[in-house]
Enzyme design. Structure first.
Site, mmCIF file in Angstrom:
data_model
loop_
_atom_site.group_PDB
_atom_site.id
_atom_site.type_symbol
_atom_site.label_atom_id
_atom_site.label_comp_id
_atom_site.label_asym_id
_atom_site.label_seq_id
_atom_site.Cartn_x
_atom_site.Cartn_y
_atom_site.Cartn_z
ATOM 1 N N ASN A 7 -27.796 2.276 -17.555
ATOM 2 C CA ASN A 7 -27.565 2.061 -16.064
ATOM 3 C C ASN A 7 -29.090 1.532 -15.312
ATOM 4 O OD1 ASN A 7 -27.444 3.026 -13.050
ATOM 5 N ND2 ASN A 7 -25.743 4.445 -13.511
ATOM 6 N N HIS A 10 -31.282 2.427 -10.711
ATOM 7 C CA HIS A 10 -32.549 2.796 -9.964
ATOM 8 C C HIS A 10 -33.561 1.636 -10.064
ATOM 9 C CE1 HIS A 10 -30.947 6.424 -8.876
ATOM 10 N NE2 HIS A 10 -30.781 6.671 -10.161
ATOM 11 N N HIS A 43 -23.542 0.754 -10.233
ATOM 12 C CA HIS A 43 -22.797 1.388 -9.487
ATOM 13 C C HIS A 43 -22.840 0.907 -8.048
ATOM 14 C CE1 HIS A 43 -21.609 5.717 -7.686
ATOM 15 N NE2 HIS A 43 -20.941 4.838 -7.119
ATOM 16 N N ARG A 45 -22.175 1.214 -4.703
ATOM 17 C CA ARG A 45 -21.754 2.366 -3.850
ATOM 18 C C ARG A 45 -21.228 1.976 -2.394
ATOM 19 N NH1 ARG A 45 -23.964 7.646 -5.372
ATOM 20 N NH2 ARG A 45 -22.982 8.638 -3.394
ATOM 21 N N ARG A 49 -26.501 1.580 -1.234
ATOM 22 C CA ARG A 49 -28.103 1.937 -1.315
ATOM 23 C C ARG A 49 -28.845 1.618 -2.297
ATOM 24 N NH1 ARG A 49 -27.150 8.187 -3.028
ATOM 25 N NH2 ARG A 49 -25.818 8.395 -1.416
ATOM 26 N N GLU A 70 -19.423 1.212 -11.863
ATOM 27 C CA GLU A 70 -18.784 2.208 -11.437
ATOM 28 C C GLU A 70 -18.738 2.203 -9.976
ATOM 29 O OE1 GLU A 70 -21.753 5.571 -11.457
ATOM 30 O OE2 GLU A 70 -22.112 4.898 -13.545
ATOM 31 N N THR A 100 -26.930 11.745 -5.970
ATOM 32 C CA THR A 100 -26.427 10.930 -7.114
ATOM 33 C C THR A 100 -24.763 11.530 -7.239
ATOM 34 O OG1 THR A 100 -26.486 10.377 -9.483
ATOM 35 C CG2 THR A 100 -27.213 12.540 -9.012
ATOM 36 N N THR A 101 -24.157 11.008 -8.175
ATOM 37 C CA THR A 101 -22.766 11.536 -8.524
ATOM 38 C C THR A 101 -22.821 12.993 -8.651
ATOM 39 O OG1 THR A 101 -22.264 9.360 -9.095
ATOM 40 C CG2 THR A 101 -20.466 11.045 -9.538
ATOM 41 N N GLU A 151 -15.030 9.223 -18.944
ATOM 42 C CA GLU A 151 -16.358 9.479 -19.178
ATOM 43 C C GLU A 151 -16.712 10.907 -18.949
ATOM 44 O OE1 GLU A 151 -19.349 6.645 -17.515
ATOM 45 O OE2 GLU A 151 -20.890 8.361 -17.372
ATOM 46 N N HIS A 191 -24.573 11.186 -17.635
ATOM 47 C CA HIS A 191 -25.122 11.713 -16.292
ATOM 48 C C HIS A 191 -26.093 12.776 -16.834
ATOM 49 C CE1 HIS A 191 -25.821 12.869 -12.201
ATOM 50 N NE2 HIS A 191 -24.878 12.130 -12.113
ATOM 51 N N GLY A 192 -27.294 12.521 -16.435
ATOM 52 C CA GLY A 192 -28.413 13.512 -16.772
ATOM 53 C C GLY A 192 -28.886 13.403 -18.156
ATOM 54 N N GLY A 213 -29.254 6.193 -17.139
ATOM 55 C CA GLY A 213 -29.828 5.309 -16.407
ATOM 56 C C GLY A 213 -31.415 6.033 -15.884
ATOM 57 N N HIS A 214 -31.225 7.022 -15.267
ATOM 58 C CA HIS A 214 -32.522 7.666 -14.416
ATOM 59 C C HIS A 214 -33.937 7.755 -15.652
ATOM 60 C CE1 HIS A 214 -35.184 10.335 -12.575
ATOM 61 N NE2 HIS A 214 -34.796 9.575 -11.326
HETATM 62 N N1 PXP Z 1 -22.271 7.992 -15.402
HETATM 63 C C1 PXP Z 1 -22.023 8.195 -14.036
HETATM 64 C C2 PXP Z 1 -20.387 8.063 -13.865
HETATM 65 C C3 PXP Z 1 -22.759 8.257 -13.076
HETATM 66 O O1 PXP Z 1 -22.544 8.495 -11.857
HETATM 67 C C4 PXP Z 1 -24.211 8.158 -13.540
HETATM 68 C C5 PXP Z 1 -25.413 7.857 -12.341
HETATM 69 O O2 PXP Z 1 -25.002 6.936 -11.738
HETATM 70 C C6 PXP Z 1 -24.518 7.889 -14.857
HETATM 71 C C7 PXP Z 1 -23.553 7.979 -15.833
HETATM 72 C C8 PXP Z 1 -26.063 7.710 -15.142
HETATM 73 O O3 PXP Z 1 -26.689 9.057 -15.006
HETATM 74 P P1 PXP Z 1 -28.290 9.055 -15.035
HETATM 75 O O4 PXP Z 1 -29.019 8.332 -14.162
HETATM 76 O O5 PXP Z 1 -28.640 10.467 -14.803
HETATM 77 O O6 PXP Z 1 -28.641 8.761 -16.659
#
Ligand code: PXP
Length: 237
Positions: A7, A10, A43, A45, A49, A70, A100-101, A151, A191-192, A213-214
């Site tokens: 992702n 960022h 994503h 949005r 942003r 996304e 974030t989501t 997901e 996510h995370g 991503g992050h």
């Molecule tokens: N999956 C979804 C649906 C998300 O919204 C995000 C954050 O944009 C991610 C995965 C990736 O999350 P992270 O940036 O925490 O790795």
């Protein structure tokens, strides 16, 4: 073993901090691919942003792997996706004020519009994935929506990582994934996730792809994007 979807949101966040053109998220996508990414996630949005419409178009034109768009379940986004034709759309809930989501989609509560939009997207040749919490009822509603992929939201597990509730959060993900497999739904997760907490997630039944991503973009600040992607790819392979 799982496929790695990187992702790149960022990278765009950093670019937009100065309103210029660097760092370029498209270049980041290409470097990610060259270092083992199996797909690129971005994503778009409602408030634009980080990723902008022009980024999505350039990603679609330039990347060689799978583009996962996304987006929120809105008419505007569905119409953008239908003209862009990414490999896959992941529908997520979106609130303007969130950092974030924050949680998974309420598929049960929005079943009718999800059914309609999943069909529109699938009729345009786009695979549809729903980002949901590790909840059996939401998995069943996802099946009813017509989406062929979910997901699973790994955020609660990631937050619990290293605490006494880690195992219980992982177990919820395991049960939701196993139920999805029984229903013939493909399982992605994200996510995370980071270099420390990702390993146990690889045991999810039916797991196909992780979207991360992050942590990768953060690690890239210190070791470079190529090595950061490569290290994650090795961890999950
Ligand atoms: N999956 C979804 C649906 C998300 O919204 C995000 C954050 O944009 C991610 C995965 C990736 O999350 P992270 O940036 O925490 O790795």
């Amino acid at each position: 073993m799982a496929l790695l979807g990187v992702n790149i949101d960022h990278v765009a966040t950093l670019r937009n901090a100065r309103g210029g053109i660097v760092p370029d998220p498209i270049a980041a996508a290409l470097i990610s691919e060259a270092n083992g990414a199996d797909g690129i996630t971005a994503h778009l949005r409602e408030d634009r942003r980080h990723i902008k419409d022009a980024d999505m178009t350039a990603l679609k034109q330039k990347i060689g792997t799978r583009l996962n768009m996304e987006m929120a379940n809105t008419d505007e986004m569905v119409s953008i996706a239908i003209s862009l034709k990414p490999y896959m759309v992941t529908l997520v809930p979106e609130r303007r004020q969130e950092l974030t989501t924050e949680g998974g989609l309420d598929v049960i509560g929005h079943l009718k519009s999800l059914q309609e939009n999943a069909k529109k997207l699938q009729d345009a040749g786009i695979k549809v994935s729903l980002f949901i919490d590790a909840d059996i009822q939401q998995v069943e509603a996802s099946k009813a929506s017509g989406a062929t992929i979910i997901e699973l939201h790994t955020g609660p597990y990631c937050e619990a990582f290293g605490s006494s509730t880690q195992a219980a959060k992982l177990e919820l993900l395991m049960k939701a994934a196993a139920h999805a497999v029984d229903l013939g739904i493909e399982v992605n997760a994200g996510h995370g996730l980071n270099y420390e907490n990702v390993k146990p997630i690889l045991a999810l039944p039916g797991l196909v792809e992780l979207n991360i991503g992050h942590s990768i973009v953060s690690e890239a600040v210190f070791s470079g994007l190529g090595p950061a992607v490569k290290r994650m790819k090795e961890l999950i392979s």
